[in-house]
Write a protein that holds these residues in place. Structure first.
Motif, short mmCIF file in Angstrom:
data_model
loop_
_atom_site.label_atom_id
_atom_site.label_comp_id
_atom_site.label_asym_id
_atom_site.label_seq_id
_atom_site.Cartn_x
_atom_site.Cartn_y
_atom_site.Cartn_z
N GLN A 231 0.84 -1.20 0.00
CA GLN A 231 0.00 0.00 0.00
C GLN A 231 0.87 1.24 0.00
O GLN A 231 1.89 1.29 0.67
CB GLN A 231 -0.88 0.01 1.24
N LYS A 232 0.43 2.23 -0.77
CA LYS A 232 1.16 3.49 -0.84
C LYS A 232 0.64 4.37 0.29
O LYS A 232 -0.54 4.70 0.34
CB LYS A 232 0.87 4.12 -2.20
N GLY A 233 1.53 4.71 1.23
CA GLY A 233 1.09 5.52 2.36
C GLY A 233 0.95 6.98 1.94
O GLY A 233 1.40 7.37 0.87
N GLY B 26 0.04 12.43 -7.56
CA GLY B 26 1.12 13.25 -7.02
C GLY B 26 1.82 14.05 -8.10
O GLY B 26 2.37 15.12 -7.84
N SER B 27 1.84 13.50 -9.31
CA SER B 27 2.48 14.22 -10.42
C SER B 27 1.45 15.13 -11.07
O SER B 27 0.99 14.88 -12.18
CB SER B 27 3.02 13.24 -11.46
N THR B 28 1.05 16.15 -10.36
CA THR B 28 0.08 17.12 -10.88
C THR B 28 0.69 18.50 -10.72
O THR B 28 1.26 18.81 -9.67
CB THR B 28 -1.23 17.06 -10.05
N CYS C 152 0.15 13.14 -14.56
CA CYS C 152 0.93 12.04 -15.15
C CYS C 152 0.41 10.72 -14.62
O CYS C 152 0.39 10.49 -13.41
CB CYS C 152 2.40 12.22 -14.83
N VAL C 153 -0.01 9.88 -15.54
CA VAL C 153 -0.72 8.65 -15.18
C VAL C 153 0.06 7.45 -15.70
O VAL C 153 0.43 7.40 -16.88
CB VAL C 153 -2.16 8.68 -15.74
N SER C 154 0.28 6.49 -14.81
CA SER C 154 1.10 5.33 -15.13
C SER C 154 0.42 4.43 -16.17
O SER C 154 -0.76 4.12 -16.05
CB SER C 154 1.31 4.57 -13.81
N ALA D 10 -6.86 2.36 -13.98
CA ALA D 10 -8.16 2.33 -14.66
C ALA D 10 -8.48 3.71 -15.22
O ALA D 10 -9.07 3.85 -16.29
CB ALA D 10 -9.24 1.88 -13.68
N SER D 11 -8.05 4.74 -14.53
CA SER D 11 -8.32 6.12 -14.99
C SER D 11 -7.70 6.38 -16.36
O SER D 11 -8.16 7.26 -17.10
CB SER D 11 -7.73 7.15 -14.01
N LEU D 12 -6.65 5.63 -16.67
CA LEU D 12 -5.94 5.85 -17.93
C LEU D 12 -6.87 5.66 -19.14
O LEU D 12 -6.92 6.50 -20.03
CB LEU D 12 -4.77 4.87 -18.00
N TYR E 280 -7.41 5.88 0.70
CA TYR E 280 -8.22 4.79 0.15
C TYR E 280 -8.19 4.82 -1.38
O TYR E 280 -7.84 3.82 -2.03
CB TYR E 280 -9.67 4.89 0.66
N SER E 281 -8.51 5.96 -1.96
CA SER E 281 -8.66 5.99 -3.43
C SER E 281 -7.32 5.87 -4.15
O SER E 281 -7.28 5.50 -5.32
CB SER E 281 -9.37 7.27 -3.86
N GLY E 282 -6.22 6.12 -3.43
CA GLY E 282 -4.90 5.98 -4.05
C GLY E 282 -4.35 4.57 -3.92
O GLY E 282 -3.24 4.29 -4.37
N ASN E 283 -5.13 3.69 -3.31
CA ASN E 283 -4.65 2.32 -3.12
C ASN E 283 -5.61 1.27 -3.63
O ASN E 283 -5.37 0.08 -3.46
CB ASN E 283 -4.37 2.07 -1.63
N THR F 217 7.01 5.54 -18.72
CA THR F 217 6.13 4.74 -17.85
C THR F 217 4.82 5.48 -17.60
O THR F 217 3.84 4.88 -17.18
CB THR F 217 6.80 4.48 -16.47
N HIS F 218 4.79 6.77 -17.84
CA HIS F 218 3.61 7.58 -17.60
C HIS F 218 3.21 8.38 -18.84
O HIS F 218 4.08 8.76 -19.62
CB HIS F 218 3.88 8.59 -16.47
N PHE F 219 1.91 8.61 -18.97
CA PHE F 219 1.41 9.57 -19.96
C PHE F 219 1.22 10.89 -19.25
O PHE F 219 0.67 10.92 -18.13
CB PHE F 219 0.03 9.17 -20.48
C1 FMN Z 1 -0.49 10.26 -2.72
C2 FMN Z 1 -0.64 9.45 -3.97
C3 FMN Z 1 -0.12 9.94 -5.16
C4 FMN Z 1 -0.24 9.20 -6.36
N1 FMN Z 1 0.28 9.71 -7.51
C5 FMN Z 1 0.12 9.02 -8.68
C6 FMN Z 1 0.62 9.56 -9.89
O1 FMN Z 1 1.20 10.64 -9.94
N2 FMN Z 1 0.42 8.85 -11.04
C7 FMN Z 1 -0.20 7.63 -11.04
O2 FMN Z 1 -0.33 7.03 -12.10
N3 FMN Z 1 -0.65 7.09 -9.89
C8 FMN Z 1 -0.52 7.75 -8.71
N4 FMN Z 1 -1.01 7.23 -7.54
C9 FMN Z 1 -1.62 5.91 -7.56
C10 FMN Z 1 -3.09 5.93 -7.98
O3 FMN Z 1 -3.80 6.94 -7.31
C11 FMN Z 1 -3.71 4.55 -7.66
O4 FMN Z 1 -3.06 3.56 -8.38
C12 FMN Z 1 -5.21 4.51 -7.90
O5 FMN Z 1 -5.73 3.40 -7.22
C13 FMN Z 1 -5.56 4.42 -9.37
O6 FMN Z 1 -6.95 4.31 -9.49
P1 FMN Z 1 -7.67 3.76 -10.79
O7 FMN Z 1 -7.02 2.44 -11.15
O8 FMN Z 1 -9.11 3.60 -10.35
O9 FMN Z 1 -7.50 4.80 -11.83
C14 FMN Z 1 -0.89 7.93 -6.34
C15 FMN Z 1 -1.41 7.44 -5.12
C16 FMN Z 1 -1.30 8.18 -3.96
C17 FMN Z 1 -1.87 7.64 -2.66
#
Ligand code: FMN
Length: 470
Positions: free
Chosen positions: A251-253, A325-327, A340-342, A354-356, A382-385, A430-432
């Protein structure tokens, strides 16, 4: 207690948010709205941002081998993990006194192709650099570094000047054309031009961090979110709906107040120490940098950034939220937010979001600005994990209420939202990078000149109090 940061307090808004300043009632209860873009006349008068997004300030030096240059950059951001890339944007079109063309700086950067991105502790060095930048024009830029009176030495991997007062330095060079892990071409050119700015992509070759920080005697303290005190109800009551089990393995803290190094951060694995700085070289080839180990694939060092709350709708209409975080705001006119989305399948940490899919198909999103608040921070964790692929009720299960808008869900609790249409998509490895042009800004009615958001755009460095694991 008085803090070194006090004099750098940034507050928003700067003026009353009323009809005269372009704000009107929104269709969303409890919000007002400002249509974008602004007129060129309005910008010429005042080109400060019409909405607030937390963007750290750094100092950047460059050289063409003969002359040197110094600029400040607001919102420098890491945009890609492999290769490790920092994006810096510079004004190429005249908008106002504040936003003038950084002609000489850009010329020198393109000739020398390298930079040193530097961070100082709050205090004299920041003030001296700011003074040099504010008093010496771009056409005399070569005089800026000398006029600061600060001592410099040569960077490790290029000829840029590094201030010996900097506690952290990222050395980087303009990216060259290459291929990503899927064999797709990346970087035909090392920049993206859009509107008033040019966004440069610079591959990080070395990171320097002051020895006392590396060794855990001092810590970088960073408040990544603004503080703000909502006067109205934060949000309507939210019912969680059949929460799926989260993957507890990894989990990403997230904490809005971040300390580096600390027990929960990765150690900075440096190669050697020179002039009181611990130096880490990053291997040139992306392949060599891939550590499938989730921990090591974390950013190798601290880099000050905030979080955008990116909302979208999936094809079946499912509302989604992805903390990002990359905003950063990288273009002033029209105001554009970069997220920036992975997309690469590197490990659990770096996997396609999934957002991608939604962003690529719908080409729109909303970027909400979070603040220091327990409900909001729990929502980020929660939503980041968890992916919306696993949780169709992700926003509610994150404990956040929302209202539907054309571009994406609007989160009741957040003070500011930028409604964006995607105008550029850049594949980075790795990111768009999605560049979203802001079509309007939504602000809660209880944000006002009497009740501002407050924020510091610099990290602080303190003697370590907490136990630090190195
Ligand atoms: C603080 C924080 C920052 C994050 N920053 C990024 C980011 O810059 N790019 C990215 O692709 N994912 C980032 N993530 C991970 C996504 O938010 C995470 O994978 C999320 O569950 C994706 O949701 P989705 O699959 O419903 O789109 C971050 C997560 C956290 C908690």
């Amino acid at each position: 207690m008085k803090s070194k940061l006090d004099k750098y307090l940034y507050t928003w808004p700067h003026e009353e948010l009323n009809a005269q300043s372009g704000w009107k009632k929104s269709q969303h209860k409890g919000f007002i709205e400002h249509p974008m873009p602004e007129s060129e006349e309005k910008l010429a008068n005042d080109s400060r941002w019409p909405g607030f997004f937390p963007s750290a300030i750094c100092f950047v030096t460059t050289t063409n081998g003969k002359q040197t240059a110094l600029e400040k950059v607001v919102g420098a951001t890491i945009v890609n993990r492999f290769p490790f890339i920092v994006a810096l944007s510079f004004c190429t079109k005249p908008l106002s006194k504040r936003h003038y063309v950084r002609e000489e700086f850009i010329k020198m950067l393109e000739e020398g192709r390298s930079v040193a991105v530097q961070y100082f502790e709050p205090g004299e060095s920041i003030d001296k650099c700011m003074n040099a930048i504010n008093t010496i024009d771009d056409n005399e830029i070569d005089k800026r570094i000398g006029s600061t009176g600060l001592k410099t030495i040569k960077a490790q991997t290029n000829d840029c000047k590094v201030f010996t007062d900097a506690y952290m330095v990222y050395e980087a060079k303009l990216v060259k054309p290459g291929k990503d892990f899927e064999g797709q071409k990346i970087f035909d050119k090392p920049y993206t031009d859009f509107g008033s700015h040019r966004i440069y992509y610079l591959e990080i070759e070395a990171i320097q961090l002051r020895e006392d920080i590396c060794k855990g005697e001092s810590q970088v303290h960073w408040r990544s979110l603004p503080f703000w005190d909502p006067k109205n109800e934060l949000q309507p009551k939210v019912e969680g709906i059949s929460k799926p089990l989260m993957d507890v393995k990894y989990q990403k803290g997230y904490a809005s107040d971040y300390m580096f190094p600390a027990k929960n951060t990765t150690a900075f694995y440096y190669d050697r120490i020179e002039n009181g700085m611990c130096i880490k070289h990053l291997p040139p080839l992306p392949e060599d940098q891939v550590e499938v180990d989730n921990d090591k694939a974390r950013w190798p060092c601290f880099f000050p950034s905030s979080v955008g709350m990116i909302t979208t709708y999936a094809e079946d209409g499912t509302p989604n939220l992805m903390p990002c975080g990359s905003t950063s705001i990288l273009i002033r006119h029209p105001l554009c937010i970069a997220i920036c989305v992975s997309y690469a399948k590197v490990n659990v940490r770096y996997a396609p979001r999934a957002s991608l899919d939604t962003l690529l198909k719908n080409k729109k999103f909303i970027c909400g600005v979070p603040f220091v608040n327990e409900t909001v921070i729990d929502g980020i964790k929660y939503s980041g994990n968890i992916s919306s692929a696993q949780d169709k009720h992700k926003i509610s299960n994150a404990g956040l209420a929302f209202m539907n808008d054309d571009e994406g869900p609007v989160l009741n609790a957040l003070p500011i939202h930028f409604k964006c249409k995607v105008v550029e998509i850049v594949r980075l490895g790795t990111h768009f990078l999605f560049l979203g042009q802001t079509e309007s800004i939504l602000v809660r009615e209880d944000v006002s000149i009497e009740n501002k958001l407050k924020w510091y755009s610099y990290p602080d460095v303190e003697t370590a109090k907490a136990e630090v694991k190195i």
